[in-house]
Design an enzyme around this catalytic site. Structure first.
Site, short mmCIF file in Angstrom:
data_model
loop_
_atom_site.label_atom_id
_atom_site.label_comp_id
_atom_site.label_asym_id
_atom_site.label_seq_id
_atom_site.Cartn_x
_atom_site.Cartn_y
_atom_site.Cartn_z
N ASP A 263 1.76 -7.32 111.50
CA ASP A 263 1.51 -6.01 110.93
C ASP A 263 0.18 -6.05 110.18
O ASP A 263 0.02 -6.79 109.21
CB ASP A 263 2.64 -5.65 109.94
CG ASP A 263 2.41 -4.31 109.27
OD1 ASP A 263 2.74 -3.29 109.88
OD2 ASP A 263 1.85 -4.28 108.14
N TYR B 268 -6.84 -3.62 105.54
CA TYR B 268 -6.68 -5.02 105.12
C TYR B 268 -7.93 -5.86 105.40
O TYR B 268 -8.05 -6.97 104.88
CB TYR B 268 -5.48 -5.68 105.83
CG TYR B 268 -4.15 -5.00 105.63
CD1 TYR B 268 -3.98 -4.01 104.67
CD2 TYR B 268 -3.03 -5.35 106.40
CE1 TYR B 268 -2.76 -3.38 104.50
CE2 TYR B 268 -1.81 -4.72 106.22
CZ TYR B 268 -1.68 -3.73 105.28
OH TYR B 268 -0.48 -3.11 105.11
N LYS C 35 -2.99 0.39 111.38
CA LYS C 35 -2.79 1.68 110.72
C LYS C 35 -4.14 2.33 110.41
O LYS C 35 -5.12 1.63 110.14
CB LYS C 35 -2.06 1.49 109.38
CG LYS C 35 -0.85 0.57 109.46
CD LYS C 35 -0.13 0.43 108.14
CE LYS C 35 0.88 -0.70 108.20
NZ LYS C 35 0.33 -2.01 107.85
N HIS D 114 -1.38 5.59 107.73
CA HIS D 114 -1.03 4.70 106.62
C HIS D 114 -0.39 5.45 105.44
O HIS D 114 0.58 4.97 104.86
CB HIS D 114 -2.31 3.99 106.14
CG HIS D 114 -2.07 2.64 105.58
ND1 HIS D 114 -2.90 1.57 105.82
CD2 HIS D 114 -1.12 2.16 104.77
CE1 HIS D 114 -2.44 0.49 105.19
NE2 HIS D 114 -1.37 0.82 104.55
N ASN E 83 4.76 5.43 104.63
CA ASN E 83 4.80 6.07 103.30
C ASN E 83 5.01 7.57 103.38
O ASN E 83 4.62 8.30 102.47
CB ASN E 83 3.52 5.75 102.51
CG ASN E 83 3.33 4.26 102.32
OD1 ASN E 83 4.19 3.60 101.74
ND2 ASN E 83 2.25 3.71 102.87
N SER F 77 3.66 -14.50 103.99
CA SER F 77 3.68 -15.77 103.29
C SER F 77 2.48 -16.61 103.69
O SER F 77 1.89 -16.39 104.74
CB SER F 77 4.97 -16.52 103.62
OG SER F 77 4.92 -17.77 102.99
N1 LIG Z 1 2.28 0.36 104.80
C1 LIG Z 1 1.89 0.07 103.56
O1 LIG Z 1 1.45 0.92 102.80
C2 LIG Z 1 2.01 -1.35 103.12
C3 LIG Z 1 1.82 -1.67 101.76
C4 LIG Z 1 1.96 -3.00 101.37
C5 LIG Z 1 2.28 -3.97 102.31
N2 LIG Z 1 2.43 -3.64 103.65
C6 LIG Z 1 2.78 -4.66 104.67
O2 LIG Z 1 3.96 -5.34 104.27
C7 LIG Z 1 3.69 -6.74 104.23
C8 LIG Z 1 4.54 -7.44 103.20
O3 LIG Z 1 4.37 -6.90 101.91
P1 LIG Z 1 3.65 -7.71 100.71
O4 LIG Z 1 2.72 -8.71 101.30
O5 LIG Z 1 3.10 -6.68 99.80
O6 LIG Z 1 4.84 -8.38 99.92
P2 LIG Z 1 6.07 -9.37 100.24
O7 LIG Z 1 6.07 -9.81 101.64
O8 LIG Z 1 7.29 -8.72 99.67
O9 LIG Z 1 5.74 -10.58 99.26
C9 LIG Z 1 4.74 -11.49 99.51
C10 LIG Z 1 4.77 -12.49 98.36
O10 LIG Z 1 6.00 -13.22 98.40
C11 LIG Z 1 5.73 -14.61 98.44
N3 LIG Z 1 6.74 -15.26 99.32
C12 LIG Z 1 6.83 -15.14 100.67
N4 LIG Z 1 7.89 -15.82 101.12
C13 LIG Z 1 8.49 -16.38 100.05
C14 LIG Z 1 9.62 -17.22 99.89
N5 LIG Z 1 10.37 -17.58 100.93
N6 LIG Z 1 9.94 -17.65 98.64
C15 LIG Z 1 9.18 -17.27 97.57
N7 LIG Z 1 8.11 -16.47 97.66
C16 LIG Z 1 7.75 -16.04 98.89
C17 LIG Z 1 4.35 -14.75 99.01
O11 LIG Z 1 3.77 -15.92 98.52
P3 LIG Z 1 2.84 -16.87 99.45
O12 LIG Z 1 1.91 -15.96 100.20
O13 LIG Z 1 2.18 -17.74 98.46
O14 LIG Z 1 3.76 -17.62 100.37
C18 LIG Z 1 3.66 -13.50 98.44
O15 LIG Z 1 3.22 -13.73 97.11
C19 LIG Z 1 2.18 -6.77 103.93
O16 LIG Z 1 1.64 -8.05 104.17
C20 LIG Z 1 1.69 -5.70 104.84
O17 LIG Z 1 1.63 -6.15 106.18
C21 LIG Z 1 2.30 -2.34 104.03
#
Ligand SMILES: NC(=O)c1ccc[n+]([C@@H]2O[C@H](COP(=O)([O-])OP(=O)(O)OC[C@H]3O[C@@H](n4cnc5c(N)ncnc54)[C@H](OP(=O)(O)O)[C@@H]3O)[C@@H](O)[C@H]2O)c1
Length: 282
Positions: free
Chosen positions: A47, A52, A77, A110, A148, A239
């Site tokens: 994704d 990004y 997006k 987006h 969103n 991650s």
């Molecule tokens: N459509 C939108 O508006 C929108 C907005 C935000 C995000 N997104 C998408 O959603 C994806 C995920 O959201 P996000 O990156 O904001 O947050 P997330 O996936 O909820 O959290 C990522 C965080 O969690 C940590 N983590 C991952 N696996 C873990 C585990 N097993 N144990 C402990 N900590 C862990 C990661 O650390 P490390 O990296 O250090 O492993 C990172 O700091 C984004 O990458 C993006 O593709 C979309």
């Protein structure tokens, strides 16, 4: 669902894996090492978004993987500044070029509004969606959707457009589950995807989740991802390490009981990003 390769069927028949890899801030730097590691860890669904700034790194990592393009599921997006008919068509072609591919599996708008309080959002969304419909009919993208969008933003598209959104990608994790939007989408056969499925790790310290993780013998991250899976919501965990990438795929060997599902769905708000498509004058 028994593995990350098992799929849901979108409302246009396209199959989409039940877990994807989130790439926001995942491919900083030139070489896209994190994406390469994610491919090695087994992820095939990535994704991304023009916002990004990592599409080139992802495209390169995929090209170098020697794995056929059809084995991947690629989402990008259109950012707030790329809305409108002409802009989105151009933005889409630029994403294709950066990702080194000639089609996308899924393309999303987006955000429904380009800025807080933007009054003309209805017309802008319709124009933007018309571009997505065309790209879809031209075979350049296999499915189109939104991100969103709240129910009334989607209603605007359903009333005025021809192709139904296949997906709505929203913030979703224990502590912020957006029940009204999830129910609306599921009733309208629009697949919900979870961004920040672990609340950007903020909810992983919540005592209720930690205690539950202890009872099931899994991690707090696995509780959050399993919660999404059991709600028929596609989590997109990001991650940086192989260990966590693998851990985040290992959610098929346990099942959350009904009471725990209710507990996770009704816990006090936690880990909310503070992002909302309309700040309503705040
Ligand atoms: N459509 C939108 O508006 C929108 C907005 C935000 C995000 N997104 C998408 O959603 C994806 C995920 O959201 P996000 O990156 O904001 O947050 P997330 O996936 O909820 O959290 C990522 C965080 O969690 C940590 N983590 C991952 N696996 C873990 C585990 N097993 N144990 C402990 N900590 C862990 C990661 O650390 P490390 O990296 O250090 O492993 C990172 O700091 C984004 O990458 C993006 O593709 C979309």
């Amino acid at each position: 669902m028994n593995s990350i390769y098992d799929c849901y069927e979108l409302n246009n028949g396209v199959r989409i894996p039940c877990i994807g890899f989130g790439t926001y801030r995942a491919a900083d730097g030139e070489d896209g090492a994190v994406v390469k590691t994610a491919i090695e860890a087994g992820y095939r669904y990535f994704d991304t978004a023009s916002f990004y700034g990592n599409e080139r790194q992802i495209g390169k990592a995929i090209a170098m993987s020697q794995i056929a393009r059809e084995e991947y599921f690629l989402t990008s997006k259109a950012w707030k500044t790329e809305m409108g008919y002409e802009n989105i068509r151009n933005a889409f072609m630029e994403s294709l070029e950066r990702l080194e591919t000639d089609y996308l599996d899924l393309y999303l708008i987006h955000w429904p509004l380009p800025e807080d309080g933007f009054a003309e959002w209805r017309q802008l969304d319709i124009e933007s969606w018309r571009a997505l419909e065309e790209l879809y009919h031209e075979g350049k993208v296999r499915a189109v959707g939104v991100s969103n969008f709240l129910p009334y933003h989607i209603e605007n598209l359903l009333k005025n457009c021809e192709v139904k959104p296949a997906v709505n990608q929203i913030e979703f994790h224990p502590g912020y589950t957006q029940e009204v939007t999830v129910r609306y989408c599921q009733e309208h056969d629009i697949l919900v995807q979870a961004w920040s499925p672990m609340g950007r790790s903020k909810v992983l310290e919540e005592p209720v989740i930690l205690k539950m993780a202890g009872r099931y013998g899994v991690t707090a991250a696995q509780i959050c991802l399993r919660y999404a899976l059991q709600r028929r919501v596609v989590p997109l965990p990001k991650s940086s390490t192989m260990e966590r990438m693998k851990q985040n795929q290992d959610i098929f060997g346990f099942e959350l009981g009904e009471e725990d599902m209710y507990i996770l769905g009704t816990m006090p708000q936690a880990g909310w990003s503070g992002q909302h498509p309309e700040k309503f004058g705040r």
